[in-house]
Design a protein around this motif. Sequence first.
Motif, PDB file in Angstrom:
ATOM      1  N   ASP A 537      45.453 -15.347  -7.142  1.00  7.46           N
ATOM      2  CA  ASP A 537      44.867 -16.609  -7.598  1.00  7.46           C
ATOM      3  C   ASP A 537      43.345 -16.556  -7.648  1.00  7.46           C
ATOM      4  OD1 ASP A 537      47.399 -17.730  -7.752  1.00  7.46           O
ATOM      5  OD2 ASP A 537      47.363 -18.283  -5.626  1.00  7.46           O
ATOM      6  N   LEU A 538      42.748 -15.498  -7.135  1.00  5.39           N
ATOM      7  CA  LEU A 538      41.286 -15.392  -7.105  1.00  5.39           C
ATOM      8  C   LEU A 538      40.797 -14.635  -8.342  1.00  5.39           C
ATOM      9  CD1 LEU A 538      40.936 -14.499  -3.313  1.00  5.39           C
ATOM     10  CD2 LEU A 538      40.365 -16.665  -4.384  1.00  5.39           C
ATOM     11  N   VAL A 539      39.867 -15.223  -9.021  1.00  2.00           N
ATOM     12  CA  VAL A 539      39.358 -14.636 -10.268  1.00  2.00           C
ATOM     13  C   VAL A 539      37.847 -14.470 -10.145  1.00  2.00           C
ATOM     14  CG1 VAL A 539      39.092 -14.958 -12.760  1.00  2.00           C
ATOM     15  CG2 VAL A 539      41.192 -15.701 -11.606  1.00  2.00           C
ATOM     16  N   ALA A 540      37.370 -13.280 -10.487  1.00  2.00           N
ATOM     17  CA  ALA A 540      35.926 -13.030 -10.411  1.00  2.00           C
ATOM     18  C   ALA A 540      35.210 -13.674 -11.601  1.00  2.00           C
ATOM     19  CB  ALA A 540      35.666 -11.533 -10.365  1.00  2.00           C
ATOM     20  N   ASN A 545      32.089 -13.048 -21.108  1.00  2.00           N
ATOM     21  CA  ASN A 545      30.664 -13.356 -21.279  1.00  2.00           C
ATOM     22  C   ASN A 545      29.968 -13.663 -19.956  1.00  2.00           C
ATOM     23  OD1 ASN A 545      30.873 -13.102 -24.111  1.00  2.00           O
ATOM     24  ND2 ASN A 545      31.610 -15.233 -24.275  1.00  2.00           N
ATOM     25  N   ASP A 546      30.789 -13.915 -18.908  1.00  2.00           N
ATOM     26  CA  ASP A 546      30.201 -14.230 -17.608  1.00  2.00           C
ATOM     27  C   ASP A 546      29.746 -12.988 -16.853  1.00  2.00           C
ATOM     28  OD1 ASP A 546      30.747 -16.874 -18.103  1.00  2.00           O
ATOM     29  OD2 ASP A 546      32.660 -16.881 -17.018  1.00  2.00           O
ATOM     30  N   LEU A 547      30.113 -11.791 -17.343  1.00  2.00           N
ATOM     31  CA  LEU A 547      29.729 -10.562 -16.648  1.00  2.00           C
ATOM     32  C   LEU A 547      28.213 -10.409 -16.674  1.00  2.00           C
ATOM     33  CD1 LEU A 547      32.796  -9.872 -16.990  1.00  2.00           C
ATOM     34  CD2 LEU A 547      32.063  -7.491 -17.238  1.00  2.00           C
ATOM     35  N   PRO A 548      27.636  -9.899 -15.591  1.00  2.00           N
ATOM     36  CA  PRO A 548      26.178  -9.670 -15.588  1.00  2.00           C
ATOM     37  C   PRO A 548      25.807  -8.602 -16.607  1.00  2.00           C
ATOM     38  CG  PRO A 548      27.185  -8.668 -13.664  1.00  2.00           C
ATOM     39  CD  PRO A 548      28.259  -9.464 -14.340  1.00  2.00           C
ATOM     40  N   MET A 553      24.861   3.025 -15.071  1.00  2.00           N
ATOM     41  CA  MET A 553      26.289   3.238 -14.836  1.00  2.00           C
ATOM     42  C   MET A 553      26.497   3.662 -13.387  1.00  2.00           C
ATOM     43  SD  MET A 553      27.761   2.381 -17.585  1.00  2.00           S
ATOM     44  CE  MET A 553      29.392   3.028 -17.350  1.00  2.00           C
ATOM     45  N   MET A 554      26.438   2.698 -12.517  1.00  2.00           N
ATOM     46  CA  MET A 554      26.668   2.934 -11.093  1.00  2.00           C
ATOM     47  C   MET A 554      27.340   1.699 -10.492  1.00  2.00           C
ATOM     48  SD  MET A 554      22.650   2.717 -10.014  1.00  2.00           S
ATOM     49  CE  MET A 554      22.968   3.088  -8.309  1.00  2.00           C
ATOM     50  N   ILE A 555      27.935   1.871  -9.341  1.00  2.00           N
ATOM     51  CA  ILE A 555      28.665   0.774  -8.710  1.00  2.00           C
ATOM     52  C   ILE A 555      27.713  -0.372  -8.391  1.00  2.00           C
ATOM     53  CG2 ILE A 555      30.053   0.098  -6.700  1.00  2.00           C
ATOM     54  CD1 ILE A 555      30.992   2.988  -6.491  1.00  2.00           C
ATOM     55  N   GLN A 556      28.124  -1.602  -8.780  1.00  2.00           N
ATOM     56  CA  GLN A 556      27.307  -2.789  -8.515  1.00  2.00           C
ATOM     57  C   GLN A 556      28.143  -3.833  -7.760  1.00  2.00           C
ATOM     58  OE1 GLN A 556      25.471  -4.299 -12.105  1.00  2.00           O
ATOM     59  NE2 GLN A 556      25.338  -2.236 -12.978  1.00  2.00           N
ATOM     60  N   ILE A 557      27.477  -4.615  -6.925  1.00  2.00           N
ATOM     61  CA  ILE A 557      28.149  -5.689  -6.174  1.00  2.00           C
ATOM     62  C   ILE A 557      27.536  -7.015  -6.604  1.00  2.00           C
ATOM     63  CG2 ILE A 557      28.496  -6.767  -3.920  1.00  2.00           C
ATOM     64  CD1 ILE A 557      28.147  -3.026  -4.179  1.00  2.00           C
ATOM     65  N   ASP A 558      28.389  -7.912  -7.130  1.00  2.00           N
ATOM     66  CA  ASP A 558      27.942  -9.247  -7.557  1.00  2.00           C
ATOM     67  C   ASP A 558      28.331 -10.229  -6.439  1.00  2.00           C
ATOM     68  OD1 ASP A 558      27.381 -11.656  -8.687  1.00  2.00           O
ATOM     69  OD2 ASP A 558      28.494 -11.311 -10.556  1.00  2.00           O
ATOM     70  N   GLN A 559      27.351 -10.547  -5.582  1.00  2.00           N
ATOM     71  CA  GLN A 559      27.623 -11.410  -4.421  1.00  2.00           C
ATOM     72  C   GLN A 559      28.030 -12.809  -4.860  1.00  2.00           C
ATOM     73  OE1 GLN A 559      27.546 -10.545  -1.240  1.00  2.00           O
ATOM     74  NE2 GLN A 559      26.550  -8.544  -1.291  1.00  2.00           N
ATOM     75  N   LYS A 560      27.414 -13.308  -5.933  1.00  2.00           N
ATOM     76  CA  LYS A 560      27.676 -14.678  -6.355  1.00  2.00           C
ATOM     77  C   LYS A 560      29.133 -14.864  -6.787  1.00  2.00           C
ATOM     78  CE  LYS A 560      26.131 -18.172  -9.677  1.00  2.00           C
ATOM     79  NZ  LYS A 560      25.233 -18.449 -10.828  1.00  2.00           N
ATOM     80  N   ASN A 561      29.653 -13.930  -7.589  1.00  2.00           N
ATOM     81  CA  ASN A 561      31.021 -14.045  -8.096  1.00  2.00           C
ATOM     82  C   ASN A 561      32.032 -13.245  -7.279  1.00  2.00           C
ATOM     83  OD1 ASN A 561      30.679 -15.673 -10.649  1.00  2.00           O
ATOM     84  ND2 ASN A 561      29.205 -14.016 -11.036  1.00  2.00           N
ATOM     85  N   LEU A 565      31.708  -4.218  -9.483  1.00  2.00           N
ATOM     86  CA  LEU A 565      31.784  -3.648 -10.842  1.00  2.00           C
ATOM     87  C   LEU A 565      31.749  -2.128 -10.732  1.00  2.00           C
ATOM     88  CD1 LEU A 565      29.985  -6.494 -11.036  1.00  2.00           C
ATOM     89  CD2 LEU A 565      30.118  -5.891 -13.463  1.00  2.00           C
ATOM     90  N   LEU A 566      32.782  -1.497 -11.293  1.00  2.00           N
ATOM     91  CA  LEU A 566      32.936  -0.046 -11.193  1.00  2.00           C
ATOM     92  C   LEU A 566      32.757   0.579 -12.575  1.00  2.00           C
ATOM     93  CD1 LEU A 566      36.098   0.144  -8.895  1.00  2.00           C
ATOM     94  CD2 LEU A 566      33.697   0.161  -8.210  1.00  2.00           C
ATOM     95  N   PRO A 567      31.981   1.668 -12.650  1.00  2.00           N
ATOM     96  CA  PRO A 567      31.819   2.374 -13.950  1.00  2.00           C
ATOM     97  C   PRO A 567      33.052   3.233 -14.251  1.00  2.00           C
ATOM     98  CG  PRO A 567      30.516   3.436 -12.251  1.00  2.00           C
ATOM     99  CD  PRO A 567      31.148   2.245 -11.604  1.00  2.00           C
ATOM    100  N   ILE A 568      33.810   2.847 -15.278  1.00  2.00           N
ATOM    101  CA  ILE A 568      35.034   3.573 -15.651  1.00  2.00           C
ATOM    102  C   ILE A 568      34.998   3.803 -17.154  1.00  2.00           C
ATOM    103  CG2 ILE A 568      37.558   3.530 -15.725  1.00  2.00           C
ATOM    104  CD1 ILE A 568      37.520   1.709 -13.286  1.00  2.00           C
ATOM    105  N   ASN A 569      35.012   5.077 -17.542  1.00  2.00           N
ATOM    106  CA  ASN A 569      35.019   5.456 -18.967  1.00  2.00           C
ATOM    107  C   ASN A 569      33.875   4.811 -19.744  1.00  2.00           C
ATOM    108  OD1 ASN A 569      37.257   7.050 -18.588  1.00  2.00           O
ATOM    109  ND2 ASN A 569      38.717   5.443 -19.207  1.00  2.00           N
ATOM    110  N   GLY A 570      32.706   4.771 -19.118  1.00  2.00           N
ATOM    111  CA  GLY A 570      31.522   4.282 -19.810  1.00  2.00           C
ATOM    112  C   GLY A 570      31.389   2.778 -19.837  1.00  2.00           C
ATOM    113  N   SER A 571      32.259   2.036 -19.157  1.00  2.00           N
ATOM    114  CA  SER A 571      32.168   0.570 -19.106  1.00  2.00           C
ATOM    115  C   SER A 571      32.170   0.108 -17.658  1.00  2.00           C
ATOM    116  CB  SER A 571      33.350  -0.076 -19.847  1.00  2.00           C
ATOM    117  OG  SER A 571      33.380   0.323 -21.190  1.00  2.00           O
ATOM    118  N   MET A 572      31.548  -1.071 -17.466  1.00  2.00           N
ATOM    119  CA  MET A 572      31.557  -1.667 -16.131  1.00  2.00           C
ATOM    120  C   MET A 572      32.778  -2.585 -16.013  1.00  2.00           C
ATOM    121  SD  MET A 572      29.001  -0.282 -14.729  1.00  2.00           S
ATOM    122  CE  MET A 572      28.875  -1.203 -13.222  1.00  2.00           C
TER     123      MET A 572
END
Length: 1066
Positions: A537-540, A545-548, A553-561, A565-572
């Motif tokens: 039931d939890l949605v990030a 369009n809400d993605l930062p 291309m490195m692992i990022q942590i979005d504290q607010k949401n 975010l993981l880099p996989i095949n050239g996409s976050m």
Amino acid sequence: MADHRNGSAQGSNGKASAAGSAYAIDLNTFQTRLKTLYKHWDESRTDLWGSSDAIAVACPPPSEDLRYLKSTALFLWMLGFEFPETIMVFTKEQIHILCSQKKASILESVKKPARESVGVEIVLHVKPKNDDGASLMDAIIRAIRTQSKSDGHDSSTVGHIAREEPEGKLLDLWAEKLKSSKFNLSDVANGFSALFAAKSIEEITSIKRAAYLTTNVMKNFVVAKLENVIDEEKKILHSTLMEETEKVILEPSKVNCKLKADNVDICYPPIFQSGGKFDLRPSAVSNDEALYYETASVIICAVGARYKSYCSNIARTFLIDAEPIQSKAYEVLLKAHEAVIGSLKPGNKLSAAYLAAVSVVEKEAPDMVSCLTKSAGTGIGIEFRESGLNINAKNDQIVKEGMTFNVSLGFQNLQCENSKSKNKVFALLLADTVIINKDKSDVVTSVSSKALKDVAYSFNEDEEEEKPKSKADHSGTEHLASKTTLRSDNHEISKEELRRQHQAELARQKNEETARRLAGGGNEAGDNRSSSRSSADLVAYKNINDLPPPREMMIQIDQKNEAVLLPINGSMVPFHVAFIRTVSSQQDTNRNCYVRIIFNVPGTPFSSLDTNMKFQGSIYLKEASFRSKDSRHISEVVQSIKTLRRQVVARESERAERATLVTQEKLQLANNRFKPIRLPDLWIRPPFGGRGRKIPGTLEAHVNGFRYSTTRSDERVDVMFANIKHAFFQPAENEMITLLHFHLHNHIMVGNKKTKDVQFYVEVMDMVQNVGGGKRSAYDPDELEEEQRERERKNKINVEFQSFVNRVNDLWGQPQFNGLDLEFDQPLRELGFPGVPHKSSVFIVPTSACLVELIETPFLVVTLSEIEIVNLERVGLGQKNFDMTIVFKDFKRDVLRIDSIPSTSLDGIKEWLDTTDIKYYESRLNLNWRQILKTITDDPQSFIEGGGWEFLNLEATDSESEGSEESDKGYEPSDVEPESDSEEEDSESASLVESEDDEEEEDSEEDSEEEAGKTWEELEREASNADREKGNESDSEEDRKRRKAKTNQRSRGHLSSSAPKRTKLR
């Protein structure tokens, strides 16, 4: 106001009172009862009140003699106090009161309530000290005449209590004035009897407390005293027994009754009779002759106590080496007594109750009918004998709900031919206090047993054995097991025997009660837990369009949401942190750092995702690994993910806990009229969350609950009176804290913790450590002064807490809280014992209604009324410790185990369990209670038919077939639990909510989660095995056999070492 002996009662705090006066009148009670009086007078003016236009009641001067007068009863009933030398005249529009200045100042407060409730004006006629009051009486008489004329009556009818002779100059003069006034005088005693007959809830509560005291005095003092006197063959006078019993009644603490001594009194001097001289009237007195307890003797004891002027009564007859005719007569009397109580139902006539007793005697022993008392008792309340409610053959008064009776029945002048001259004539008497309820009668003095086996004492055992059996059979009754032999060399044996007999009776009662409950399905207990949100039931991000905006291309942590975010095949690719199960890092020899993330997916153990999800057919990512040269960045990522995950889990856990809370009423804050009762500088457990410095707060008692608050606005807890199940006050004795503890019906939130136990405490001593290294002398002045300061501080804190408790108890004593039955309970340290209910050894202490441990956390509070049975396990010779298993009436509830109780506490625990009427059993092993309770709930009929709980009775099972294997079914040591049960429990976690109370638990949880995923070594081992199979690197047949033999040998060794062991302390 008046001497307490005359029936005065103390008013409760919080009532209206005159300035500077210690007397307070309960205005609510006054209004209610004044309205009841006028309503009753109006409805039954002709039948019961003699068509009276006015009612005059005169209260006599105080007296040292015990007496019961309707005039005194009226003042007590209406005002709560006796008002000596006061005249009260009721008319249709006015109430005239002639009294002294001091009484008038107290009565000023009732003027307004009288006007509001029945629209009458109270006129106070204040009599000066040296005045005879004649002019004031003339004024009252003129007012009566004026009222009658305004009502259109030529002559006035004044109701008065004809049987009460005037006492003192004031009342003599008033009587003369009434006679000379040419009024028509009518007796209104019957009107007052009918008015007092049906009791209110407050009155019934006072009668129950009086009965509680009466029963405890009879059971814990009178019976024990008689047994001691007879066992040691002492000589004691009836009058001495009377005096000692009276002292105990006036000091309830001597029989462990927590009633204020100021509120209690005797109904009459206790009565002790023996030696052939018996008088069954309540006016009987104990003579100066010695107690007679030879063979075939009879001892009659009667005790009456009052609480806040309301009476209760109990009488018991004890038989010493009874003759058959005495035993038979007692059995008949017991049946007749029960018949009277059974007939006292709303709608029945009082005469029918007495005739029920007569019919029993006519059937069982026709020759004894003439010896039966002509009355089976009377109504009881403020008056010990309410004359209008006499239970005899002629009284056709109808029994109503709320009436209370002293059911007193006896045989007098019975003959026993074979006895000595002193025992030839004997009498029997039984009396109990009975409250009439809607469905059935409540015998509030039933705790003191009147069964023949509990009142018949046998001493001449040798003589009994010599008697031929035919003589015993001649009585027509079976041989009755008499009470324990007291006159023995070892008194402990008699106590054990007495306890054994009481436990046998409890076993019978408990099996009947359990059978009724199981037959009615009374052990059902539903699980009211509401389901919490799962991670599905939890949605990030709701929209792409809400993605930062993408960065490197490195692992990022979005504290607010709350996303990773993981880099996989050239996409976050975003993942909500709730989907991450564990995250770990590792560094290889080439200084490459690896981050390994394992996700929650359906089908894995302990997963919070259900297999029947709404995204059926989807593909799930089980784990992902990333490599980096920057070890610092990797550490920051791992730590950030763990921190964010911990925050989400804590928030969801709190949200789930709050979702299951029962909605509480709103706290009504005290206003200017009622100031809150305060106790400052307290600490709370469980403590509030947060990382700031902890600060103490203040506990306040408001209109309908407590509020604890600190100077911080978010640190506040409300505890409603209606939610309190038990309240405890434990002063510091051998402990470091003085505390108030509340055990609640429903959970509340303290900070972010859900709890049923809230505690407020103060440390009475400062924890100081001497770092000087030197040893201080015991006579060091500084040391002595410090100890003195600590003692003074402890005493001061205990007194402050006691004062707060007393004031709150007085508040709870008000009528609006009667239904809650609240009162602070205090643990009885002398009955305590050490044990291990959870993980550590603690000192467990009984109270009057619970078994508690309030110092160490988690707290232990067990309500005694919820206990089905207690099983004492691992009891045997040579054992230093034993365990106590508490089985609750709700069989769906897990049993409570208290481990490692020293064997030296065994006798004390047995004695305590027996005195609180809890059935206990003993066993040599720990039992598998989960399986036993499951068997009972699955097939209750077989359990009932098999004798109920008697399968736990060691004596019974030993005497039967010891080799029977069936009798041992379901019994296993406690550490041998069915594996399936534990696995089911472990796999039941279907939500994100986890228990993370502190940092240590979080760390250990994360460690266990990492173990659940495969380690690097396991992955390498799997890869090498796969390569071996792929390359056909098969071992020889001999190698495979050798490996198989080693494996079997290892497994056999494991099985042989897995014999049942004693479980560790939990």
